[in-house]
Scaffold this active site. Structure first.
Site, PDB file in Angstrom:
ATOM      1  N   GLU A  94       0.836  -1.192   0.000  1.00 44.08           N
ATOM      2  CA  GLU A  94       0.000   0.000   0.000  1.00 44.08           C
ATOM      3  C   GLU A  94       0.875   1.248   0.000  1.00 44.08           C
ATOM      4  O   GLU A  94       1.962   1.252   0.574  1.00 44.08           O
ATOM      5  CB  GLU A  94      -0.909  -0.011   1.227  1.00 44.08           C
ATOM      6  N   CYS A 107       3.584   8.584   0.819  1.00 42.64           N
ATOM      7  CA  CYS A 107       4.106   7.676   1.836  1.00 42.64           C
ATOM      8  C   CYS A 107       4.217   6.315   1.160  1.00 42.64           C
ATOM      9  O   CYS A 107       3.201   5.733   0.770  1.00 42.64           O
ATOM     10  CB  CYS A 107       3.146   7.657   3.025  1.00 42.64           C
ATOM     11  N   CYS A 114       6.886  -6.761   6.881  1.00 37.78           N
ATOM     12  CA  CYS A 114       7.988  -6.062   7.544  1.00 37.78           C
ATOM     13  C   CYS A 114       8.875  -7.034   8.297  1.00 37.78           C
ATOM     14  O   CYS A 114       8.405  -8.037   8.825  1.00 37.78           O
ATOM     15  CB  CYS A 114       7.447  -5.010   8.513  1.00 37.78           C
ATOM     16  N   CYS A 118       7.344  -4.434  15.701  1.00 37.57           N
ATOM     17  CA  CYS A 118       6.716  -3.437  16.574  1.00 37.57           C
ATOM     18  C   CYS A 118       5.301  -3.899  16.927  1.00 37.57           C
ATOM     19  O   CYS A 118       4.504  -4.218  16.038  1.00 37.57           O
ATOM     20  CB  CYS A 118       6.657  -2.086  15.874  1.00 37.57           C
ATOM     21  N   CYS A 121       2.028  -2.033  15.446  1.00 36.86           N
ATOM     22  CA  CYS A 121       1.941  -1.770  14.003  1.00 36.86           C
ATOM     23  C   CYS A 121       1.297  -2.939  13.252  1.00 36.86           C
ATOM     24  O   CYS A 121       1.688  -4.092  13.429  1.00 36.86           O
ATOM     25  CB  CYS A 121       3.340  -1.505  13.449  1.00 36.86           C
ATOM     26  N   GLY A 165       7.038  -1.837   5.792  1.00 35.46           N
ATOM     27  CA  GLY A 165       8.419  -2.296   5.715  1.00 35.46           C
ATOM     28  C   GLY A 165       9.430  -1.419   6.423  1.00 35.46           C
ATOM     29  O   GLY A 165       9.140  -0.294   6.822  1.00 35.46           O
ATOM     30  N   GLU A 166      10.617  -1.988   6.596  1.00 39.85           N
ATOM     31  CA  GLU A 166      11.723  -1.265   7.220  1.00 39.85           C
ATOM     32  C   GLU A 166      12.741  -0.943   6.115  1.00 39.85           C
ATOM     33  O   GLU A 166      13.456  -1.836   5.636  1.00 39.85           O
ATOM     34  CB  GLU A 166      12.350  -2.143   8.320  1.00 39.85           C
ATOM     35  N   SER A 220      12.031   6.145  14.413  1.00 35.28           N
ATOM     36  CA  SER A 220      10.845   5.849  15.214  1.00 35.28           C
ATOM     37  C   SER A 220      11.325   5.421  16.594  1.00 35.28           C
ATOM     38  O   SER A 220      11.698   4.270  16.795  1.00 35.28           O
ATOM     39  CB  SER A 220      10.042   4.726  14.556  1.00 35.28           C
ATOM     40  N   LEU A 221      11.330   6.364  17.508  1.00 33.55           N
ATOM     41  CA  LEU A 221      11.945   6.097  18.803  1.00 33.55           C
ATOM     42  C   LEU A 221      10.930   5.497  19.791  1.00 33.55           C
ATOM     43  O   LEU A 221      11.137   4.426  20.332  1.00 33.55           O
ATOM     44  CB  LEU A 221      12.560   7.394  19.345  1.00 33.55           C
ATOM     45  N   HIS A 222       9.885   6.232  20.054  1.00 29.70           N
ATOM     46  CA  HIS A 222       8.770   5.813  20.920  1.00 29.70           C
ATOM     47  C   HIS A 222       9.142   5.621  22.391  1.00 29.70           C
ATOM     48  O   HIS A 222       8.264   5.666  23.257  1.00 29.70           O
ATOM     49  CB  HIS A 222       8.065   4.555  20.395  1.00 29.70           C
ATOM     50  N   ASN A 296      -2.798   5.296  16.024  1.00 31.46           N
ATOM     51  CA  ASN A 296      -3.897   4.807  15.194  1.00 31.46           C
ATOM     52  C   ASN A 296      -4.195   3.376  15.611  1.00 31.46           C
ATOM     53  O   ASN A 296      -3.393   2.492  15.345  1.00 31.46           O
ATOM     54  CB  ASN A 296      -3.487   4.876  13.727  1.00 31.46           C
ATOM     55  N   CYS A 339      -0.534   6.029   9.702  1.00 30.33           N
ATOM     56  CA  CYS A 339       0.678   5.314  10.142  1.00 30.33           C
ATOM     57  C   CYS A 339       0.322   4.044  10.886  1.00 30.33           C
ATOM     58  O   CYS A 339      -0.488   4.060  11.812  1.00 30.33           O
ATOM     59  CB  CYS A 339       1.479   6.146  11.134  1.00 30.33           C
TER      60      CYS A 339
HETATM   61  N1  SAH Z   1       9.772   0.813   9.556  1.00 29.24           N
HETATM   62  C1  SAH Z   1       9.876   2.228   9.445  1.00 29.24           C
HETATM   63  C2  SAH Z   1       8.837   2.888   8.546  1.00 29.24           C
HETATM   64  C3  SAH Z   1       7.408   2.404   8.624  1.00 29.24           C
HETATM   65  S1  SAH Z   1       6.434   2.841  10.049  1.00 29.24           S
HETATM   66  C4  SAH Z   1       9.854   2.855  10.821  1.00 29.24           C
HETATM   67  O1  SAH Z   1       9.642   2.138  11.790  1.00 29.24           O
HETATM   68  O2  SAH Z   1      10.119   4.037  10.941  1.00 29.24           O
HETATM   69  C5  SAH Z   1       6.141   4.545   9.953  1.00 29.24           C
HETATM   70  C6  SAH Z   1       5.845   5.196  11.303  1.00 29.24           C
HETATM   71  O3  SAH Z   1       4.557   4.799  11.799  1.00 29.24           O
HETATM   72  C7  SAH Z   1       6.832   4.807  12.385  1.00 29.24           C
HETATM   73  O4  SAH Z   1       7.202   5.934  13.119  1.00 29.24           O
HETATM   74  C8  SAH Z   1       6.019   3.844  13.228  1.00 29.24           C
HETATM   75  O5  SAH Z   1       6.542   3.722  14.508  1.00 29.24           O
HETATM   76  C9  SAH Z   1       4.670   4.478  13.174  1.00 29.24           C
HETATM   77  N2  SAH Z   1       3.568   3.610  13.557  1.00 29.24           N
HETATM   78  C10 SAH Z   1       3.496   2.279  13.436  1.00 29.24           C
HETATM   79  N3  SAH Z   1       2.308   1.832  13.898  1.00 29.24           N
HETATM   80  C11 SAH Z   1       1.612   2.910  14.313  1.00 29.24           C
HETATM   81  C12 SAH Z   1       0.310   3.098  14.852  1.00 29.24           C
HETATM   82  N4  SAH Z   1      -0.515   2.091  15.044  1.00 29.24           N
HETATM   83  N5  SAH Z   1      -0.074   4.367  15.143  1.00 29.24           N
HETATM   84  C13 SAH Z   1       0.751   5.408  14.915  1.00 29.24           C
HETATM   85  N6  SAH Z   1       1.980   5.295  14.386  1.00 29.24           N
HETATM   86  C14 SAH Z   1       2.421   4.057  14.092  1.00 29.24           C
END
Ligand code: SAH
Length: 346
Positions: A94, A107, A114, A118, A121, A165-166, A220-222, A296, A339
């Site tokens: 997608e 995007c 992937c 995570c 996700c 994907g990463e 993507s730190l979190h 999300n 996302c």
């Molecule tokens: N693998 C890469 C790019 C894809 S994810 C990465 O991790 O950066 C793109 C972004 O969406 C990342 O910052 C990820 O942490 C975030 N993301 C993943 N699941 C999400 C969700 N359910 N709600 C909000 N952001 C999310």
């Protein structure tokens, strides 16, 4: 026995020139065909009108052009468009078009599924099926560029590798795709308008710095606390924050490019002052920007967006420490285009 034909777009310009020389033609013919493939978006050899009929037939005998196909396009009430893109082997990825008043951002996906895990996700649940080829990444961008012109009367302005994907686990192909996107023979876009988003693969971040790439980096730190990060992003046990930080320091020393951190605040996971303080500390070694992104939902409520008070607490602490912070609203939630929602329904 029928020989499986090679995808002509897997060839570099040099290889294409060599092919023509090897077939008794001029190297220059390679340039012409290359331009048809990458700049003019030819889907068939018949489209290549300045190439002789015999040459086109010869190409046809040797190659195929594997274009992706937008199978389904959904439009959100906020203008966001999601494409389900079918690949030559029937797998689907997608990509999303995100319009604002002044920009159109694409995007795009870099893998089918992937490699990472995570827990918040949707794409992670698919596991990695395969890497995308450079042309499959490029085609997603072209499809969105066309939609932007059609629906918003302007070309695409920005690209983020934040789809499925990463990207750093498919580094070579992502780099080749970006070369095509930025080269004058492709789309001629500035690399400054491209952001590669990674969960943080230290070795590859260092490689990117060594390769002198010109695009932007988002991480993507979190969480900036190992135990917390490992609980939501289990691969953090393999690539702990210490290694990530060291790689990012290296990146900054080489590129002098600010680093953007993506960060979701979840209730009961990373919503305390201690979490925010750890983030501030993590941001201090290089100029940083924090994007606080909305969660999300993808599941039955295991993860919940934090209380607005927690978000305010993060914002004031970051600002007090002179770290740029933005609070980003989700786009395209109603069509599962936001996302982390990609592949939720397919
Ligand atoms: N693998 C890469 C790019 C894809 S994810 C990465 O991790 O950066 C793109 C972004 O969406 C990342 O910052 C990820 O942490 C975030 N993301 C993943 N699941 C999400 C969700 N359910 N709600 C909000 N952001 C999310």
């Amino acid at each position: 026995m029928e020989v499986k034909k090679k995808d002509i777009r897997a060839l570099t310009k040099e290889q294409l020139r060599d092919f023509f020389v090897g077939h008794g033609d001029k190297a220059f013919r390679g340039n012409q065909v290359y331009e048809w493939l990458w700049n003019k978006g030819a889907h068939t050899f018949e489209d290549m009108t300045n190439i002789s009929r015999d040459t086109r037939a010869m190409l046809h005998e040797n190659f195929v052009i594997n274009h992706v196909k937008v199978d389904q396009m959904q439009r959100s009430s906020d203008g966001t468009i999601k494409n389900a893109v079918r690949l030559h082997d029937s797998l689907v990825v997608e990509s999303v078009l995100i319009p604002t008043a002044t920009r159109t951002t694409a995007c795009v996906s870099s893998q089918v599924g992937c490699s990472l895990d995570c827990r918040f996700c949707a794409t992670a649940r698919l596991k990695r099926m395969r890497n995308l080829n450079p042309d499959e990444i490029f085609d997603q961008v072209v499809a969105i560029d066309n939609e932007s012109k059609l629906y918003f009367d302007r070309p695409l302005s920005n690209i983020v590798f934040m789809g499925m994907g990463e990207p750093l686990m498919n580094y070579n192909n992502v780099l080749k795709a970006i070369d095509k996107i930025t080269s004058p023979e492709g789309l001629g876009m500035s690399p400054k308008r491209i952001t590669v988003s990674t969960s943080g693969v230290p070795k590859m971040i260092k490689k990117m710095a060594d390769d002198g790439v010109k695009f932007k980096l988002a991480v993507s730190l979190h969480s900036a606390i190992d135990e917390v990060r490992t609980s939501i992003m289990p691969f953090n046990a393999t690539f702990p924050l210490k290694d990530l930080r060291e790689a990012l320091e290296y990146w900054y020393s080489k590129t002098k490019n600010r680093i953007t951190y993506e960060y979701v605040i979840w209730e009961g996971i990373n919503d305390t002052r201690k979490d925010a303080e750890a983030l501030v500390q993590f941001c201090k070694f290089a100029p940083s920007k924090v994007n606080l992104i909305e969660y999300n939902p993808i599941d039955d409520g295991e993860f919940q967006q934090a209380n607005p008070k927690a978000i305010d607490m993060y914002v004031s602490l970051l600002e007090a420490n002179h770290i740029t912070v933005t609070v980003r609203r989700s786009r395209g939630k109603d069509i599962d285009a936001a996302c982390g929602q990609l592949a939720n329904k397919s």
